[in-house]
Motif scaffolding. Sequence first.
Motif, PDB file in Angstrom:
ATOM      1  N   ALA A 249       7.827   8.670  -7.660  1.00 19.34           N
ATOM      2  CA  ALA A 249       7.623   8.655  -6.206  1.00 19.34           C
ATOM      3  C   ALA A 249       6.198   9.072  -5.859  1.00 19.34           C
ATOM      4  N   GLU A 250       5.676  10.065  -6.573  1.00 24.58           N
ATOM      5  CA  GLU A 250       4.311  10.524  -6.310  1.00 24.58           C
ATOM      6  C   GLU A 250       3.287   9.470  -6.702  1.00 24.58           C
ATOM      7  N   THR A 251       3.536   8.748  -7.804  1.00 22.90           N
ATOM      8  CA  THR A 251       2.635   7.671  -8.216  1.00 22.90           C
ATOM      9  C   THR A 251       2.636   6.547  -7.190  1.00 22.90           C
ATOM     10  N   VAL A 252       3.826   6.173  -6.729  1.00 22.95           N
ATOM     11  CA  VAL A 252       3.943   5.134  -5.698  1.00 22.95           C
ATOM     12  C   VAL A 252       3.201   5.562  -4.437  1.00 22.95           C
ATOM     13  N   MET A 253       3.364   6.805  -4.043  1.00 25.56           N
ATOM     14  CA  MET A 253       2.711   7.325  -2.849  1.00 25.56           C
ATOM     15  C   MET A 253       1.189   7.154  -2.959  1.00 25.56           C
ATOM     16  N   GLY A 254       0.654   7.444  -4.152  1.00 22.19           N
ATOM     17  CA  GLY A 254      -0.782   7.304  -4.352  1.00 22.19           C
ATOM     18  C   GLY A 254      -1.250   5.862  -4.296  1.00 22.19           C
ATOM     19  N   VAL A 255      -0.488   4.949  -4.912  1.00 19.95           N
ATOM     20  CA  VAL A 255      -0.856   3.535  -4.918  1.00 19.95           C
ATOM     21  C   VAL A 255      -0.814   2.950  -3.512  1.00 19.95           C
ATOM     22  N   VAL A 256       0.237   3.284  -2.759  1.00 21.01           N
ATOM     23  CA  VAL A 256       0.432   2.733  -1.416  1.00 21.01           C
ATOM     24  C   VAL A 256      -0.505   3.368  -0.395  1.00 21.01           C
ATOM     25  N   GLY A 257      -0.919   4.596  -0.666  1.00 16.42           N
ATOM     26  CA  GLY A 257      -1.813   5.287   0.256  1.00 16.42           C
ATOM     27  C   GLY A 257      -1.102   6.106   1.303  1.00 16.42           C
ATOM     28  N   PHE A 258       0.156   6.476   1.036  1.00 17.11           N
ATOM     29  CA  PHE A 258       0.902   7.337   1.955  1.00 17.11           C
ATOM     30  C   PHE A 258       0.503   8.793   1.713  1.00 17.11           C
ATOM     31  N   GLU A 259       0.153   9.503   2.782  1.00 20.66           N
ATOM     32  CA  GLU A 259      -0.387  10.857   2.629  1.00 20.66           C
ATOM     33  C   GLU A 259       0.554  11.947   3.123  1.00 20.66           C
ATOM     34  N   GLY A 260       1.799  11.585   3.430  1.00 22.27           N
ATOM     35  CA  GLY A 260       2.774  12.587   3.862  1.00 22.27           C
ATOM     36  C   GLY A 260       3.429  13.276   2.684  1.00 22.27           C
ATOM     37  N   ARG A 261       4.638  13.759   2.923  1.00 28.26           N
ATOM     38  CA  ARG A 261       5.363  14.441   1.843  1.00 28.26           C
ATOM     39  C   ARG A 261       6.657  13.701   1.532  1.00 28.26           C
ATOM     40  N   ILE A 262       7.201  13.990   0.357  1.00 31.05           N
ATOM     41  CA  ILE A 262       8.436  13.363  -0.091  1.00 31.05           C
ATOM     42  C   ILE A 262       9.592  14.329   0.131  1.00 31.05           C
ATOM     43  N   VAL A 263      10.692  13.826   0.689  1.00 33.68           N
ATOM     44  CA  VAL A 263      11.907  14.613   0.878  1.00 33.68           C
ATOM     45  C   VAL A 263      12.999  14.019   0.000  1.00 33.68           C
ATOM     46  N   TYR A 264      13.667  14.866  -0.789  1.00 34.71           N
ATOM     47  CA  TYR A 264      14.712  14.400  -1.699  1.00 34.71           C
ATOM     48  C   TYR A 264      16.086  14.636  -1.080  1.00 34.71           C
ATOM     49  N   ASP A 265      16.878  13.569  -0.977  1.00 33.31           N
ATOM     50  CA  ASP A 265      18.217  13.640  -0.397  1.00 33.31           C
ATOM     51  C   ASP A 265      19.230  13.819  -1.527  1.00 33.31           C
ATOM     52  N   SER A 266      19.557  15.067  -1.828  1.00 29.73           N
ATOM     53  CA  SER A 266      20.428  15.366  -2.966  1.00 29.73           C
ATOM     54  C   SER A 266      21.888  15.020  -2.703  1.00 29.73           C
ATOM     55  N   SER A 267      22.212  14.590  -1.465  1.00 36.86           N
ATOM     56  CA  SER A 267      23.577  14.139  -1.195  1.00 36.86           C
ATOM     57  C   SER A 267      23.824  12.749  -1.769  1.00 36.86           C
ATOM     58  N   LYS A 268      22.755  12.040  -2.121  1.00 39.59           N
ATOM     59  CA  LYS A 268      22.863  10.709  -2.703  1.00 39.59           C
ATOM     60  C   LYS A 268      22.916  10.828  -4.232  1.00 39.59           C
TER      61      LYS A 268
END
Length: 308
Positions: A249-268
């Motif tokens: 997810a962090e690698t994808v974030m860097g490639v796409v250029g998204f600068e926010g944060r990642i939230v993990y939904d552990s209910s899934k």
Amino acid sequence: MQQNAKILVTGHRGMVGSAIVRRLESSGYLNILTRTHTELDLLDQAAVHHFLAAEKPDYIFMAAAKVGGIQANNQFRGDFLYQNLQIQSNLIHGAHLAGVQRLMFLGSSCIYPRDCLQPIREEYLLTGPLEQTNEPYAIAKIAGIKMCESYNRQFGREYVSVMPTNLYGPNDNYDLANSHVLPALIRKAHEARLRGDAEYVVWGTGEPRREFLYVDDLADACVYLSEQSPGDALLNVGTGVDVTIRELAETVMGVVGFEGRIVYDSSKPDGTPRKLLDVSRLAALGWRAKTPLIDGIRKAYEAAPFHR
């Protein structure tokens, strides 16, 4: 495989099939046979058998299948079991009846037990329970492997089964309702960036480990094997390297250029804790994957239909 061989590629519009066609064409194979679903319904046994008897291909790449991510596999269990069993049974038995000596069946690493020893060797097949979320799909693919193996033993055919790890690349499915994890992450991060979101949500805990193979590398392996007589009826195809979903997810974030944060939904659901293939058999035959994960993600993102 001769350059003038008649080669049937089923599922040629999908991610894997289209990559195999690209690879064949780049190597000078020009007698490539394809049919759309409208032209040939692979669920129709009579139509498939008639087609194979009339065309008599020299080689078949079986890249047609009903596929999807965790949600689709779990929701449409009957469809995944029935359609995959029917498609592969029609093609494998039809190929045998038509006298096709050589065929390649494409499966998935989900055939192996959920809590398999790592890395996963081919001989670990059927040594433990499957992951429940994709059990119907896995059972169908195991049946295909055993069908190829049985026709080899009984009839002397050369039907090879290759089990790719998680695939991604051009012509992937980016529908968030039924896509696999990597294309889903790419699309989520892309849309979050466009909206200016502060975060984007990733299913599960982020802890499971997965291995990813760029689809053109898989196509290269398939054509490489088709030009030989590998002997083994079952071969893993992967990179031999895995990452956590968090790292992905962090690698994808860097490639796409998204600068926010990642939230993990552990209910899934997380799915299988780890799936790393042992690719030593394929390496011994002289083939290794070439595309680093970050380079493959860049290529996949650039080829995505929404990245224009």
